[in-house]
Motif scaffolding. Structure first.
Motif, mmCIF file in Angstrom:
data_model
loop_
_atom_site.group_PDB
_atom_site.id
_atom_site.type_symbol
_atom_site.label_atom_id
_atom_site.label_comp_id
_atom_site.label_asym_id
_atom_site.label_seq_id
_atom_site.Cartn_x
_atom_site.Cartn_y
_atom_site.Cartn_z
ATOM 1 N N LYS A 112 7.098 11.093 4.915
ATOM 2 C CA LYS A 112 6.446 12.365 4.510
ATOM 3 C C LYS A 112 7.076 13.015 3.376
ATOM 4 O O LYS A 112 6.307 13.403 2.368
ATOM 5 C CB LYS A 112 6.117 13.261 5.609
ATOM 6 N N ASN A 113 8.390 12.997 3.456
ATOM 7 C CA ASN A 113 9.204 13.652 2.400
ATOM 8 C C ASN A 113 9.171 13.017 1.029
ATOM 9 O O ASN A 113 9.521 13.522 -0.107
ATOM 10 C CB ASN A 113 10.448 14.433 2.917
ATOM 11 N N ASN A 114 9.340 11.682 1.342
ATOM 12 C CA ASN A 114 9.614 10.513 0.251
ATOM 13 C C ASN A 114 8.615 9.788 -0.192
ATOM 14 O O ASN A 114 8.678 9.325 -1.293
ATOM 15 C CB ASN A 114 10.839 9.846 0.817
ATOM 16 N N PHE A 115 7.480 9.811 0.237
ATOM 17 C CA PHE A 115 6.313 9.185 0.031
ATOM 18 C C PHE A 115 5.130 9.775 -0.205
ATOM 19 O O PHE A 115 4.947 10.782 0.190
ATOM 20 C CB PHE A 115 5.903 7.980 1.067
ATOM 21 N N ASP A 116 4.132 9.281 -1.146
ATOM 22 C CA ASP A 116 3.012 10.014 -1.414
ATOM 23 C C ASP A 116 1.911 9.359 -0.504
ATOM 24 O O ASP A 116 1.964 8.103 -0.087
ATOM 25 C CB ASP A 116 2.358 9.395 -2.916
ATOM 26 N N TYR A 117 1.278 10.315 0.290
ATOM 27 C CA TYR A 117 0.349 9.870 1.302
ATOM 28 C C TYR A 117 -0.900 9.651 0.501
ATOM 29 O O TYR A 117 -1.743 10.034 -0.282
ATOM 30 C CB TYR A 117 0.068 10.740 2.216
ATOM 31 N N VAL A 118 -1.538 8.161 0.622
ATOM 32 C CA VAL A 118 -2.585 7.888 -0.017
ATOM 33 C C VAL A 118 -4.072 7.393 0.966
ATOM 34 O O VAL A 118 -5.072 7.163 0.516
ATOM 35 C CB VAL A 118 -2.470 6.678 -1.056
ATOM 36 N N GLY A 119 -3.627 7.912 2.234
ATOM 37 C CA GLY A 119 -4.788 7.622 3.281
ATOM 38 C C GLY A 119 -5.323 6.318 3.234
ATOM 39 O O GLY A 119 -4.628 5.133 2.989
ATOM 40 N N LYS A 120 -6.633 6.150 3.331
ATOM 41 C CA LYS A 120 -7.398 4.745 3.326
ATOM 42 C C LYS A 120 -7.191 4.174 1.901
ATOM 43 O O LYS A 120 -7.634 2.964 1.885
ATOM 44 C CB LYS A 120 -8.920 5.152 3.356
ATOM 45 N N ASN A 121 -6.785 4.793 1.003
ATOM 46 C CA ASN A 121 -6.788 4.234 -0.376
ATOM 47 C C ASN A 121 -5.464 3.289 -0.392
ATOM 48 O O ASN A 121 -5.395 2.889 -1.621
ATOM 49 C CB ASN A 121 -6.755 5.016 -1.362
ATOM 50 N N PHE A 122 -4.912 2.943 0.575
ATOM 51 C CA PHE A 122 -3.469 2.339 0.529
ATOM 52 C C PHE A 122 -3.657 0.928 -0.065
ATOM 53 O O PHE A 122 -2.824 0.825 -1.198
ATOM 54 C CB PHE A 122 -3.256 2.136 2.042
ATOM 55 N N TYR A 141 -5.787 -0.161 -2.352
ATOM 56 C CA TYR A 141 -6.004 -0.102 -4.039
ATOM 57 C C TYR A 141 -4.697 0.405 -4.502
ATOM 58 O O TYR A 141 -4.478 0.159 -5.467
ATOM 59 C CB TYR A 141 -7.162 1.243 -3.944
ATOM 60 N N GLU A 142 -4.145 1.477 -4.033
ATOM 61 C CA GLU A 142 -3.003 2.074 -4.737
ATOM 62 C C GLU A 142 -1.890 0.998 -4.555
ATOM 63 O O GLU A 142 -1.266 1.051 -5.370
ATOM 64 C CB GLU A 142 -2.230 3.312 -3.707
ATOM 65 N N ALA A 143 -1.677 0.432 -3.379
ATOM 66 C CA ALA A 143 -0.648 -0.916 -3.238
ATOM 67 C C ALA A 143 -1.015 -1.857 -4.525
ATOM 68 O O ALA A 143 -0.014 -2.111 -5.236
ATOM 69 C CB ALA A 143 -0.408 -1.314 -2.143
ATOM 70 N N ARG A 144 -2.116 -2.092 -4.892
ATOM 71 C CA ARG A 144 -2.648 -2.854 -5.753
ATOM 72 C C ARG A 144 -2.064 -2.313 -7.205
ATOM 73 O O ARG A 144 -1.540 -3.135 -8.179
ATOM 74 C CB ARG A 144 -3.994 -3.439 -5.874
ATOM 75 N N SER A 145 -2.578 -1.264 -7.428
ATOM 76 C CA SER A 145 -2.121 -0.435 -8.747
ATOM 77 C C SER A 145 -0.426 -0.377 -9.132
ATOM 78 O O SER A 145 -0.148 -0.563 -10.033
ATOM 79 C CB SER A 145 -2.975 1.035 -8.836
ATOM 80 N N ILE A 146 -0.006 -0.154 -7.900
ATOM 81 C CA ILE A 146 1.601 -0.267 -7.981
ATOM 82 C C ILE A 146 2.063 -1.793 -8.350
ATOM 83 O O ILE A 146 2.745 -1.732 -9.399
ATOM 84 C CB ILE A 146 2.389 0.394 -6.795
ATOM 85 N N HIS A 147 1.512 -2.336 -7.737
ATOM 86 C CA HIS A 147 1.944 -3.844 -7.930
ATOM 87 C C HIS A 147 1.601 -4.394 -9.129
ATOM 88 O O HIS A 147 2.436 -5.126 -9.859
ATOM 89 C CB HIS A 147 1.379 -4.844 -6.855
ATOM 90 N N TYR A 148 0.398 -4.332 -9.643
ATOM 91 C CA TYR A 148 0.116 -4.624 -11.026
ATOM 92 C C TYR A 148 0.108 -3.958 -12.246
ATOM 93 O O TYR A 148 0.416 -4.484 -13.442
ATOM 94 C CB TYR A 148 -1.587 -5.032 -10.781
#
Ligand SMILES: [Zn+2]
Length: 141
Positions: free
Chosen positions: A84-94, A96-103
Protein backbone atom coordinates in the motif's frame (compact mmCIF):
# COMPACT_ATOMS: atom_id res chain seq x y z
CA UNK A 1 26.99 -5.58 -4.39
CA UNK A 2 23.42 -6.42 -3.70
CA UNK A 3 20.47 -4.13 -3.09
CA UNK A 4 17.85 -5.05 -0.57
CA UNK A 5 14.64 -3.35 0.28
CA UNK A 6 14.53 -3.16 4.05
CA UNK A 7 11.42 -2.67 6.06
CA UNK A 8 11.12 -1.13 9.50
CA UNK A 9 8.53 -2.88 11.62
CA UNK A 10 8.46 -0.02 14.05
CA UNK A 11 7.48 2.86 11.79
CA UNK A 12 6.30 0.93 8.74
CA UNK A 13 8.61 2.42 6.18
CA UNK A 14 10.85 0.75 3.67
CA UNK A 15 14.13 1.90 2.21
CA UNK A 16 16.85 0.57 -0.06
CA UNK A 17 20.20 -0.48 1.26
CA UNK A 18 23.33 -1.83 -0.41
CA UNK A 19 25.38 -4.74 0.90
CA UNK A 20 28.54 -6.43 -0.30
CA UNK A 21 26.71 -9.74 -0.33
CA UNK A 22 23.77 -11.52 1.18
CA UNK A 23 26.18 -12.93 3.77
CA UNK A 24 27.17 -9.46 4.80
CA UNK A 25 23.55 -8.60 5.31
CA UNK A 26 23.05 -11.65 7.55
CA UNK A 27 26.16 -10.75 9.54
CA UNK A 28 25.08 -7.16 10.13
CA UNK A 29 21.59 -8.27 11.00
CA UNK A 30 22.89 -10.80 13.53
CA UNK A 31 25.09 -8.22 15.21
CA UNK A 32 22.24 -5.73 15.32
CA UNK A 33 24.09 -3.29 13.12
CA UNK A 34 21.06 -2.61 10.98
CA UNK A 35 18.82 0.20 12.05
CA UNK A 36 15.99 2.20 10.57
CA UNK A 37 16.95 5.41 8.76
CA UNK A 38 13.92 7.05 10.21
CA UNK A 39 13.52 5.93 13.81
CA UNK A 40 16.77 4.02 14.51
CA UNK A 41 14.78 0.96 15.47
CA UNK A 42 16.57 -2.38 15.09
CA UNK A 43 13.42 -4.10 13.99
CA UNK A 44 14.57 -4.27 10.40
CA UNK A 45 13.49 -6.92 7.99
CA UNK A 46 14.43 -7.68 4.46
CA UNK A 47 11.28 -7.55 2.37
CA UNK A 48 10.53 -9.67 -0.59
CA UNK A 49 11.90 -8.17 -3.74
CA UNK A 50 9.04 -5.98 -4.84
CA UNK A 51 7.60 -7.10 -8.12
CA UNK A 52 6.35 -4.28 -10.28
CA UNK A 53 2.91 -5.69 -10.93
CA UNK A 54 0.90 -7.24 -8.18
CA UNK A 55 -2.44 -8.84 -8.62
CA UNK A 56 -4.10 -9.06 -5.27
CA UNK A 57 -7.00 -11.13 -6.41
CA UNK A 58 -7.34 -14.64 -5.13
CA UNK A 59 -10.20 -16.99 -4.72
CA UNK A 60 -11.94 -16.59 -1.42
CA UNK A 61 -11.07 -20.10 -0.35
CA UNK A 62 -7.34 -19.77 -0.72
CA UNK A 63 -7.36 -16.39 0.99
CA UNK A 64 -9.10 -17.97 3.94
CA UNK A 65 -6.59 -20.78 3.90
CA UNK A 66 -3.71 -18.33 4.02
CA UNK A 67 -5.25 -16.27 6.75
CA UNK A 68 -5.92 -19.23 8.99
CA UNK A 69 -3.32 -18.64 11.60
CA UNK A 70 -2.69 -15.37 13.32
CA UNK A 71 0.98 -15.40 12.52
CA UNK A 72 0.41 -15.86 8.81
CA UNK A 73 -2.33 -13.27 8.90
CA UNK A 74 0.10 -10.82 10.49
CA UNK A 75 2.74 -11.48 7.84
CA UNK A 76 0.23 -10.90 5.09
CA UNK A 77 -0.86 -7.66 6.73
CA UNK A 78 2.74 -6.49 6.93
CA UNK A 79 3.27 -7.23 3.28
CA UNK A 80 0.00 -5.53 2.43
CA UNK A 81 1.04 -2.39 4.25
CA UNK A 82 4.30 -2.42 2.38
CA UNK A 83 2.49 -2.70 -0.92
CA UNK A 84 0.00 0.00 0.00
CA UNK A 85 2.86 2.36 0.78
CA UNK A 86 4.89 1.60 -2.28
CA UNK A 87 2.42 0.76 -5.01
CA UNK A 88 -0.41 2.62 -6.67
CA UNK A 89 -3.79 1.04 -6.23
CA UNK A 90 -5.56 0.71 -9.58
CA UNK A 91 -8.42 -1.56 -8.55
CA UNK A 92 -10.15 -3.32 -11.41
CA UNK A 93 -8.14 -1.37 -13.98
CA UNK A 94 -5.24 -3.64 -13.19
CA UNK A 95 -5.01 -5.32 -16.60
CA UNK A 96 -5.29 -1.98 -18.41
CA UNK A 97 -2.68 -0.30 -16.21
CA UNK A 98 -0.36 -3.29 -16.43
CA UNK A 99 -0.49 -3.03 -20.22
CA UNK A 100 0.15 0.69 -20.25
CA UNK A 101 3.19 0.14 -18.04
CA UNK A 102 4.38 -2.69 -20.23
CA UNK A 103 3.84 -0.99 -23.60
CA UNK A 104 4.34 2.69 -22.81
CA UNK A 105 6.57 2.49 -19.79
CA UNK A 106 4.24 5.10 -18.41
CA UNK A 107 4.63 4.77 -14.69
CA UNK A 108 7.72 4.27 -12.63
CA UNK A 109 5.91 3.12 -9.55
CA UNK A 110 4.51 -0.38 -9.27
CA UNK A 111 0.80 -1.00 -9.22
CA UNK A 112 -1.53 -3.39 -7.50
CA UNK A 113 -5.13 -4.23 -8.04
CA UNK A 114 -7.44 -7.00 -9.00
CA UNK A 115 -7.77 -8.96 -12.21
CA UNK A 116 -9.68 -11.99 -13.30
CA UNK A 117 -7.98 -15.28 -14.11
CA UNK A 118 -8.64 -14.65 -17.80
CA UNK A 119 -7.01 -11.24 -17.64
CA UNK A 120 -3.98 -12.70 -15.88
CA UNK A 121 -3.71 -15.37 -18.55
CA UNK A 122 -3.97 -12.78 -21.32
CA UNK A 123 -1.32 -10.63 -19.71
CA UNK A 124 0.93 -13.66 -19.41
CA UNK A 125 0.41 -14.46 -23.08
CA UNK A 126 1.56 -10.94 -23.89
CA UNK A 127 4.68 -11.43 -21.83
CA UNK A 128 3.52 -9.31 -18.90
CA UNK A 129 4.40 -10.96 -15.64
CA UNK A 130 2.28 -10.39 -12.57
CA UNK A 131 2.60 -11.56 -9.02
CA UNK A 132 -0.32 -13.04 -7.23
CA UNK A 133 -0.25 -12.51 -3.52
CA UNK A 134 -2.60 -13.50 -0.74
CA UNK A 135 -4.74 -10.63 0.38
CA UNK A 136 -6.90 -10.30 3.43
CA UNK A 137 -9.52 -7.67 3.86
CA UNK A 138 -9.34 -6.23 7.31
CA UNK A 139 -12.71 -5.13 8.47
CA UNK A 140 -11.52 -4.32 11.95
CA UNK A 141 -9.57 -1.29 10.92
ZN1 LIG B 1 11.67 3.00 11.66
Amino acid sequence: MIKYKLFCKNCDISFDSWFASSKEYEKLKKRNFLSCHNCQSKKIEKTLMAPKLINKSLTENSTKGFAKTREVHKKIKEYQNFIKNNFDYVGKNFAYEARSIHYNNKKTKGIYGTASKEEIRELKDEGIKTEIIPWVDDKSN
